[in-house]
Design an enzyme around this catalytic site. Sequence first.
Site, PDB file in Angstrom:
ATOM      1  N   PRO A  12       0.831  -1.216   0.000  1.00 56.44           N
ATOM      2  CA  PRO A  12       0.000   0.000   0.000  1.00 56.44           C
ATOM      3  C   PRO A  12       0.861   1.260   0.000  1.00 56.44           C
ATOM      4  CG  PRO A  12      -0.758  -1.559   1.669  1.00 56.44           C
ATOM      5  CD  PRO A  12       0.550  -2.078   1.169  1.00 56.44           C
ATOM      6  N   GLU A  14      18.922   2.932  27.669  1.00 52.72           N
ATOM      7  CA  GLU A  14      19.206   3.449  26.332  1.00 52.72           C
ATOM      8  C   GLU A  14      20.710   3.611  26.110  1.00 52.72           C
ATOM      9  OE1 GLU A  14      16.918   3.523  24.165  1.00 52.72           O
ATOM     10  OE2 GLU A  14      15.340   3.075  25.623  1.00 52.72           O
TER      11      GLU A  14
END
Length: 675
Positions: free
Chosen positions: A267, A488
């Site tokens: 798409p 992180e």
Amino acid sequence: MNPMDDKDYKENEEKPVEPKQEAPHSDKPDDKDARPQEDKKDGNKPKKNIYDQYRYWGSEGGGGRHDGKGSVRRNRLALVALILLIISFAYVFMGDAASVQRTETSYSAFISYVESGNVSDVTIVEQNVINYTLINGAEGTCRIPYYDSSLLQTLKDHGIDTTGAVQPTPFWYIIIQLLPWIIFIVMIVMIMRQTGAAGGNRMMSNFGKSHAQMYGKNDKKVTFADVAGQKEAKNELQEVVDFLRHPDRFVKIGARIPRGVLLVGPPGTGKTLLARAVAGEAGVSFLHTSGSDFVEMFVGMGAARVRDLFAEARKNAPCIIFIDELDAVGRARGSGLGGGHDEREQTLNQMLVEMDGFSSDPGVIVMAATNRPDVLDPALLRPGRFDRQVVVSLPDVQERLDILRIHSKKIQTAQDVDLARVARATPGSSGADLANLVNEAALFAARANRTTVDMGDFEKARDKILLGVARESVYMTDDEKKATAYHEAGHTLLHYYLKYVDPLHKVTIIPHGRALGLTMSLPEKDSYTKNKSYLEDRIKICMGGYVAEDIVYGETTTGTSNDIKQATEMARRMVTEWGMSDLGFISLANDDEPLFLGREITQHKDYSEETARRIDQEIHKILDKCMEDTRTILSEHRDQLDQLTEALVEKETLDDKEIREMFGFPPVEHVTDLV
């Protein structure tokens, strides 16, 4: 023309009537012969007459021509309904007035009349009302308040003529019973009249009409220049354009142009845009519809719409029919569960006949788009129907840059905007995604009351689309913030000590979407295959947050769940699909393909329990080795892990340049061959 029409016409000649804001109601017929062809005043302007006024307002209605004749018919119907209503009320009241007036008495008084011999005859109605006549001719009535078993014997003993009767049904009661049906029938008739087309057609006549939208030769054209990238797809479609422009050249040599072209791709890659570009390049009419437009609640309507669509295309030949989402109507026949008639299959059969049957027309080319080619019926894909498939794939980095340039022409960009960097940072994005990214960047600039879009706006737009909206309002305690920073930092530090990973882009502890922090890498180029070393390093990157938490706190948190899932999935596919383990060259994956390739209803495994045990062992071997290497790297550089964590707590977001300056790593020059 009646005298009234002639009178109004003369009055209009003397004093024209301008159209008003409210629609007038008139019962005058729309006599075209009575209209003056031209009435000039103050130059050569024709005067508006009253017939134009009526026609103007009549055209604003709901689906039919509202002329004077319709008004006359409505007035006549209203008059008939009024007369019937008056007759009904007259019947009710006159019937009541004409009925014999009876004096109502008590039941005990009636019994006394009977015993005294003053009653001549009696009529018992429904066993609860007695109508009687006295000897002197007077009439009366009474109600039986209770069941009296001796009543009939008493009447018989006194020689009174006794009869029975049924209570008559009042006329108003019948009207009340029929009123709902009358209202229902009137509403149905009104709906059918309102939805009927001009000329007397009714609602049912519109169901068989195609819902396709026609784009003519004079409409705004889309050409191949408006479609960035997709060079291979354009080359395939150029033959269709050449045939529509110069059909004689192909006919002379005996070549046959493909009757149908199927555009296949994910798409948002521009399948519809390519179809319109073919029509624009060829300069022919373009009929656009979708597969779901043929699906209707009435049996046979889908096939009727297919016939109407192709008939309309033949009238406008040469013409292109474009059917979007073909899989909605073109699924393989016999694939449904259960029996009975399948309306979708009947529609598909009609489409097969129209595309390559006795009535097929070489001047009509059918184009269709789908992202599920695996579920289409094989008869659609045979030569003579959709005999050419054009793959419209996701754009590569150069095509992404071209798409960004096209959409960036619509906005004012600042000097610091680097579209090449944005193109590299959006791998896997479709053309629709990139158009949305440019629009989001413009919205960020508008919110800041700026007239130009800078690079920071593009960065925010990309983060919003790929990662989710930044939730800066989320409150975290200092301990939670520091734990997130360690997590992180573990991901981030590995980017500088692993060889086969993409360069770091930035790291942040600002929550985005459902994630409390994010570490992003920036690929230098698009890659279509991955080797074993790259996949192992990706697994180590996923493990960085888990290992950092374990080293610092001696335990881990629930924030590592997504990292564990990604690492396990990569390791499993390395073993079962890609042959990157000691099991060797063998496919052991389950039948669980992505949606784009299809998915079976049931799943099964074609290997033994012993093989399943060996698969688990190989997966654990890969994960254990990666875990050991990750722990070694982060333990050896614990000081950098702490330093990076403190910087994240302070600044919340760091990019690659800032981290390299912090640790003294050499800068990396991003070399690109984009033009």
